[in-house]
Every structure is written in C-alpha cells, then in structure tokens.
Design an enzyme around this catalytic site. Structure first.
Site, short mmCIF file in Angstrom:
data_model
loop_
_atom_site.label_atom_id
_atom_site.label_comp_id
_atom_site.label_asym_id
_atom_site.label_seq_id
_atom_site.Cartn_x
_atom_site.Cartn_y
_atom_site.Cartn_z
N CYS A 179 -5.11 63.19 35.40
CA CYS A 179 -4.50 62.73 36.65
C CYS A 179 -4.19 63.91 37.57
CB CYS A 179 -3.23 61.94 36.35
SG CYS A 179 -2.43 61.24 37.82
N GLY A 204 7.03 67.46 41.91
CA GLY A 204 8.23 67.76 41.12
C GLY A 204 7.93 68.32 39.75
N CYS A 251 1.44 56.23 31.68
CA CYS A 251 1.96 55.42 32.78
C CYS A 251 1.27 54.07 32.90
CB CYS A 251 1.89 56.19 34.10
SG CYS A 251 0.21 56.45 34.73
#
Length: 370
Positions: free
Chosen positions: A114, A138, A211
């Site tokens: 990803c 982040g 995810c």
C-alpha cells in the site's frame, strides 16, 4: 546533516497534501504541517468500494466513520478536505496482489504494498500532477536531509511505534516528496498533543491487522477468493500425515491447526516448514528446521543509491521483529543476505529491510531461504 522534519531546509512554503486516515497520527501530522507554515490540504483515501459504517474495535480502517473523523479533524485544523476514490487501484495493487501471493505459496505484507503502490505512487503522482510539493503522513519514521539536499530514511525515535520497515519500499524520488512530522516523537506525545489541539481522535484506538479484512479472518477471506482445494500434509520425507482444504491457509512457522492425525515419533510438536502450490502440499517438521541464516531477495527497492559490494548491515524481516546483524550483497539484481544468527520461520513473500544504524538502506521481497 540535519534531522529533516518541518519546515524544509530552505524555508520555502510548500503545498502539502496531508493523507488523513481518520486516526490520531495523521491528524496531528497535518496540524504540524500547517503550524510549520505550509499550505495544507487534507485528503482521505476511500479504498473500499463498499466501506463499512463502523470499525470493529481496533480492527481495520477506511470505514465511513474514519472518513468522518478525518473530515472533523480537518475542520478543527482549518484546512480544506476532500475524499479521493482509490478503491479500484487499491483492489488491483494491494488486494489482488495479496490473494495472488498467497495462491503462489508466499506470505505478503499488504502495508508495504500500500505504501509503495498507493500512498507514494498513485497518491503522490496525483498530488504532483495537481501542483503539490509533498505528501504528509502520520508514519513514525524520520527523514534526514544533507546540505546537498539528498535525503535518508531513518527509524523513528519511538522504537515501539517505528514504521520504517513498511516504508522501506520508498525510493529517492519518493522520499524527496515525503513528509513524516511524527518521527521525533512518541505515541504518548502525539496523543497528548491531539488533546491540546482539541482533536476528537485523540483517544481513538490504533487500527491493527489487515485493513481490508476488518474481522481478522484472513483464512476466511482467502477461502472466499480462492475456494477450497484438498491436499496433503506431509513430513520432510514425503510421508502423508493429514489433509488440508487449501495450502493458502497455512504460514511458515505455524504450529496450531495443522490437522495431523498422529504425533511425531519424538513426541515434539511440528511446524509448517514449506508450502508448495505446485503439488498443493504443506510440509511440516521440527522447530529447528525453521532456522534460516541465508536468504535471497528479489525486486529490491533502494532508499538512496544501491549498495556496492558486500555491505555490513542489520536485517529486519517482520514489521515488529527485531533486527539481526547481517552482510548483504547485490548480485545480478538480487539481494543476497547472510545473517549473523539464524532467524526462525522466515516465509517467502515477506520483505527483508536492511539498515545501517537507524538509516534504511532499502528492501527486497524474500524469494528463497536456506
């Protein structure tokens, strides 16, 4: 050499695209980019064609709830916010790749894929096309910039949250447009800052697992996509010990759930040693057979110049694993790594990331072990 955080060394005001997942880390990273004087726009990536409404505890991400959390954080920070649909690209480059790797008997890391294909390829390409200078995330990692403008990727100061392993796929061009404002802080510091900034996500739990498999049932996900295919479980001599419904359901080093009909002669537990998609067999054996001290990596990605000759380094083969002293050499486009001490249970398809101290040299996909 300076620790590159914010702002850039030349003090130029940048147009920054902040990738906002809906979590606390990306929200604080975006806020810091604004505070540093950059022109920041927040974007949430819609990676699922049919996103769930709510997260299941700390599992998964990219739900409608996450999108709303990201939007609220952007409102508090005071930046424009958009949702970009990248579901089709994510399915092709991450989910389909994940299924294909398991089908081939390998164990992939979708987070690396990803970062490589979505956040720092598809997203970065679109950002640059729209006139942005950098993508801000982040991630817990640091970029160190030299006086000549060249950059290095380094570990976070918070080793418990360090994410340099999953960023080891980034090349020099991608690092030139990357911004990781949290690399010099601990997770606790970031949550406290989020509270001070009145960000509602300050206490939101971190997402874990894969995810796109929010319930954590990887085997069920793979069965849905690959179906069932009965095969044999054998020992190193080829003697049949049991059967399975799909070799993809097993991983190197697995001990439980092997469905072996009778115990080993020595009474010791057996572990998965190999997965062969060619003849649909799973080979099991003693734990000591899992020890690996040599590996070969393919498709290398370098966070700077490719190493020349034999290089002393450390190697990490799991996102939250320890690093091991090693020597590495690039031969005919492959990365050959010799470990100072054996590592147990390395699977093909995993990534090996090489370090020089805290600096990330680069990464490769493990293709063979010995």
């Amino acid at each position: 050499m300076s620790d590159h955080m914010l702002p850039p060394a030349n003090g130029r005001r940048l147009r920054v695209l902040a990738a906002m997942s809906g979590g606390v880390d990306s929200a604080v990273a975006a806020a810091r980019a604004v505070e540093a004087g950059h022109d920041v726009v927040g974007v949430h990536l819609a990676l699922s064609a049919k996103p769930a409404t709510l997260r299941e505890g700390a599992r998964g991400c990219c739900t409608i709830e996450d999108s709303r959390d990201a939007r609220r954080a952007a409102d508090v920070i005071g930046i424009p916010f958009y949702v970009w649909d990248m579901a089709e690209r994510f399915r092709e480059d991450v989910m389909d790749d994940f299924v294909a790797e398991y089908k081939a008997g390998r164990t992939p890391n979708p987070c690396l894929r990803c970062n490589e294909k979505i956040k720092f390829a598809a997203l970065l390409d679109k950002a640059l096309g729209l006139g942005f200078d950098a993508v801000c995330t982040g991630h817990y990692a640091r970029i160190v910039e030299h006086p000549d403008g060249s950059r290095e990727l380094h570990r976070s100061v918070d080793m418990g949250k360090d994410q340099s392993y999953v960023l080891g796929v980034l090349d020099s061009d991608q690092l030139a447009h990357a911004m990781f404002p949290l690399g010099g802080d601990t997770k606790g510091d970031v949550r406290l800052e989020a509270e001070r900034r009145d960000l509602a996500v300050a206490k939101k739990p971190d997402s874990h697992d894969i995810c796109f498999i929010a319930d954590g049932d990887t085997q069920g996900f793979l069965a849905k996509h690959l179906g069932t295919e009965r095969g044999d479980i054998v020992d190193a001599s080829g003697t049949k010990l049991g059967e399975h419904d799909g070799a993809y359901a097993y991983t190197i080093g697995q001990r439980k759930g092997l469905r072996i009909g009778h115990p080993a002669a020595d009474g010791k537990p057996r572990y998965v040693l190999d997965i062969s998609p060619v003849n649909n067999t799973v080979t099991v054996g003693p734990v000591e057979a899992l020890d690996v001290d040599r590996l070969v990596g393919i498709r290398p990605r370098w966070c700077g110049p490719a190493p020349a000759g034999v290089v002393d380094c450390t190697a990490q083969v799991r996102a939250h694993g320890e690093e091991t002293a090693a020597v590495a050499e690039v031969v005919d486009g492959q990365v050959r790594v010799r470990l100072a001490e054996p590592i147990r249970g390395i699977a093909r398809g995993q990534a090996v990331v090489l370090y020089a101290g805290t600096r990330v040299i680069g990464s490769a996909t493990i293709d063979a072990t010995a």
